[in-house]
Design a protein around this motif. Structure first.
Motif, short mmCIF file in Angstrom:
data_model
loop_
_atom_site.label_atom_id
_atom_site.label_comp_id
_atom_site.label_asym_id
_atom_site.label_seq_id
_atom_site.Cartn_x
_atom_site.Cartn_y
_atom_site.Cartn_z
N CYS A 2 44.00 -8.32 24.23
CA CYS A 2 43.12 -8.77 23.14
C CYS A 2 43.12 -7.78 21.97
O CYS A 2 43.78 -6.74 21.99
CB CYS A 2 41.73 -8.95 23.71
SG CYS A 2 40.50 -9.58 22.60
N LEU A 3 42.34 -8.11 20.96
CA LEU A 3 42.20 -7.22 19.80
C LEU A 3 41.46 -5.95 20.21
O LEU A 3 41.68 -4.89 19.64
CB LEU A 3 41.37 -7.93 18.72
CG LEU A 3 42.02 -9.14 18.06
CD1 LEU A 3 40.99 -9.91 17.27
CD2 LEU A 3 43.14 -8.67 17.14
N CYS A 4 40.61 -6.07 21.24
CA CYS A 4 39.78 -4.94 21.63
C CYS A 4 40.51 -4.00 22.57
O CYS A 4 40.01 -2.94 22.91
CB CYS A 4 38.48 -5.43 22.25
SG CYS A 4 38.76 -6.35 23.77
N HIS A 59 39.96 -12.25 24.66
CA HIS A 59 38.62 -12.60 25.12
C HIS A 59 38.07 -13.66 24.20
O HIS A 59 38.10 -13.49 22.98
CB HIS A 59 37.71 -11.38 25.08
CG HIS A 59 38.17 -10.25 25.94
ND1 HIS A 59 38.69 -9.10 25.44
CD2 HIS A 59 38.19 -10.12 27.29
CE1 HIS A 59 39.03 -8.29 26.44
NE2 HIS A 59 38.73 -8.90 27.58
N CYS A 113 35.80 -12.26 21.71
CA CYS A 113 36.39 -11.45 20.64
C CYS A 113 36.98 -12.31 19.52
O CYS A 113 37.03 -11.90 18.38
CB CYS A 113 37.49 -10.55 21.20
SG CYS A 113 36.86 -9.19 22.17
N PRO A 122 33.23 -8.42 24.41
CA PRO A 122 32.73 -8.49 25.79
C PRO A 122 31.58 -7.53 26.00
O PRO A 122 31.60 -6.41 25.50
CB PRO A 122 33.94 -8.08 26.62
CG PRO A 122 35.09 -8.33 25.76
CD PRO A 122 34.64 -8.13 24.37
ZN LIG Z 1 38.64 -8.55 23.44
#
Ligand SMILES: [Zn+2]
Ligand SMILES: [Zn+2]
Length: 572
Positions: free
Chosen positions: A212-214, A233, A236, A565
């Motif tokens: 994901c980006l996170c 996510h 996200c 999240p």
């Molecule tokens: Zn994420």
């Protein structure tokens, strides 16, 4: 051959015995004329018996061999190895193949060899063996009951896979994060395993890999990007599980891939324009294509307009008809279908003609059921569509005029445009040296590179800035710089302030594709609105002793789950 056939064992033994008995006959009187014959005869029997002893020894060896072979075939010999089996078969190479034991042991050896061959090739391949397949192979190997290094290796492999999977079961998914060391050990162990457990491995690697980006582990509801195959996510990227369940997400493409698409599309846009100006044939082709596109659009719109006008005509005719018919007939019409439904058993109710045209009254009421209001609405709709269509045609006409004017203008500066296009190619799209490439690349903060700025100044000097193609190239330069910076921001977990800034920058551009921008906008909005709420709630209130309202803080924390999240956020 018959010596080794158990059916003839009795006969052979009897024959032997007879010979021995004959030798014991010694009462031939001395001087008897038969004495000499008796001696010769004795010598013959002794000779035969010697030969028969050899055969007897051979038979004994065969019997002992059969016993050993039988031990293995019956499975009583638990330690029988493939080497021992092969040795026995070799020893018995000359034994009659139609003997049952000989046939059985040869058959067993053949099967074992086949099993070993296929198992060895599975073991030696770089691919892991799926557990289900390994189990079948092992079962077969155990049933054959012959020890080999392949069987031992397979047993150990399956044992290792079982113990690995048991260790994994003890590791509850919630603790996966905390026990990340243990997870890493298990993942390393898996690398060396010969048996594959793909499902378990996927689950485990998801718990430590970053997505994901996170760049956090796989967790909760996630969507997969069709292009880069990364998982995101839902929280996200602003897709709730409930929404995805209501309307399944097909071909989801992530914001990263969409921004990269802007970069690629901007490059190809420039390349197209350069092709057009650096080759006379391409210029003609490009202009022809533009002209044809224009024509196609015009034709389509003209056709559409015709269709709409016909529809309007039909509608106004219907209105006229409605006005002619007396109101009574109009109100009677809706009743007609009801009478036709019951027509079969109530012929008296069919009021139309004696010809039995039962189907006709069914059809006739249909158009009449359109009420005046409905007709009015339809006419309004069609009229609006006609207006829109006419305005589009007008636009197309103006664009065509503009196109012709532009072409004339372009022709005046064709040489300069060509020269400039060649410069753009050698400085930006296809730089011939490392140094040139460096000067052409966008700067880290997303601004135009020195080479791009230089090209802009050149265009101004030659009076090219007014041309649509040159404007498009500049816009594409800016899009390239913008998307390069956006890609950089999205490579890590993006900061809210960066996201807001890059979204704001895009307002000055005409992007070839706006989907990525829209996604970034929504990301920025969600983050901004959360930040706003958070700073308001965390602001101290004069005169208030309790600094924070716990309920509101909890709310805020829950809302944060909607932008990232939950696990990643420390409750304030
Ligand atoms: Zn994420
Ligand atoms: Zn992607």
């Amino acid at each position: 051959k018959e010596i080794l056939d158990s059916r003839f064992f009795g006969a052979f033994d009897r024959f032997l015995k007879e010979g021995e008995t004959l030798l014991q006959v010694t009462n031939v009187p001395p001087g008897s004329p038969t004495l000499e014959a008796s001696r010769t005869w004795r010598g013959l029997i002794e000779d035969q018996l010697k030969r028969m002893d050899v055969l007897l020894a051979e038979r004994g060896a065969f019997s002992r061999w059969c016993n050993r072979a039988q031990e293995i075939i019956s499975g009583n010999d638990k330690k029988a190895t493939i080497e021992k089996l092969r040795e026995i078969v070799k020893e018995g190479a000359s034994f009659p193949p139609d003997n049952e034991t000989v046939a059985n042991i040869r058959n067993l050896t053949e099967k074992c060899n086949q099993w070993i061959e296929s198992t060895a090739s599975a073991l030696e391949s770089d691919e892991k063996i799926p557990l289900s397949e390994a189990k079948i192979m092992l079962e077969e190997g155990n049933r054959l009951g012959i020890l080999s290094k392949e069987l031992r290796a397979l047993r150990n492999g399956v044992k290792a896979a079982r113990s690995w999977s048991n260790k994994l079961k003890k590791l509850s998914p919630d603790q996966a994060q905390a026990q990340s060391n243990l997870v890493q050990i298990l993942l390393d162990e898996y690398e060396d395993m010969m048996i594959s457990l793909p499902e378990e491995h996927k689950r485990l690697s998801h718990s430590v890999k970053n997505y994901c980006l996170c760049r956090r582990p796989f967790e909760g509801f996630m969507v997969k990007c069709e292009k880069c195959n990364d998982f995101y996510h839902g929280a996200c990227v602003g897709i709730s599980q409930a929404r995805a369940e209501k309307k399944p997400i097909d071909n989801y493409v992530c914001v990263r891939c969409l921004v990269e698409k802007v970069f690629q599309a901007s490059n190809s846009c420039i390349a197209g324009i350069l092709r057009k100006w650096t080759s006379g044939a391409d210029l003609k082709k490009a202009r022809l294509a533009d002209f044809q596109k224009q024509q196609r659009k015009t034709r389509r719109e003209t056709k559409e307009l015709e269709k709409l006008r016909m529809e309007a005509q039909k509608l106004s005719e219907e209105v006229a008809k409605l006005n002619e018919t007396p109101p009574a007939a109009v109100t009677a019409a809706p009743v007609a279908p009801a009478t036709t439904v019951s027509a079969p058993d109530a012929p008296a109710q069919v009021q139309v003609g004696p010809e039995g045209a039962v189907s006709e009254p069914e059809k006739q009421p249909e158009p009449a059921t359109k009420s005046r209001e409905e007709l009015g609405r339809s006419i309004e709709k069609v009229t609006a569509a006609i207006k829109l269509c006419q305005s589009r045609l007008q636009d197309l006409h103006e664009a065509a005029v503009r196109l012709r004017n532009d072409e004339e203008l372009e022709n005046v500066k064709a040489e300069e445009l060509k020269r400039w296009s060649i410069r753009v190619r050698s400085l930006i799209l296809a730089p011939s040296s490392e140094e040139l490439a460096r000067r052409g690349r966008p700067l880290a903060n997303g601004t135009l590179s020195p080479a791009m700025i230089g090209l802009m100044q050149e265009a101004e000097k030659y009076g090219l800035l007014r041309y649509a193609d040159v404007k498009t190239v500049f816009n594409s330069f800016k899009c390239i710089c913008w998307s390069a910076q956006a890609m950089d921001i999205l490579a890590r977990r993006p900061k809210a302030s960066d996201t807001v800034a890059i979204v704001r920058q895009a307002s000055k551009l005409k992007l070839p594709d706006e989907k990525g921008l829209r996604m970034m906008k929504s990301m920025a909005q969600r983050a901004t609105s959360w930040n706003f709420k958070a700073s308001r709630i965390l602001m101290p209130i004069p005169g208030e002793k309790r600094r924070y309202d716990l309920k509101e803080l909890r709310n805020l924390s829950n809302m944060a789950g909607g932008i990232s999240p939950k696990k990643n956020l420390k409750t304030p």
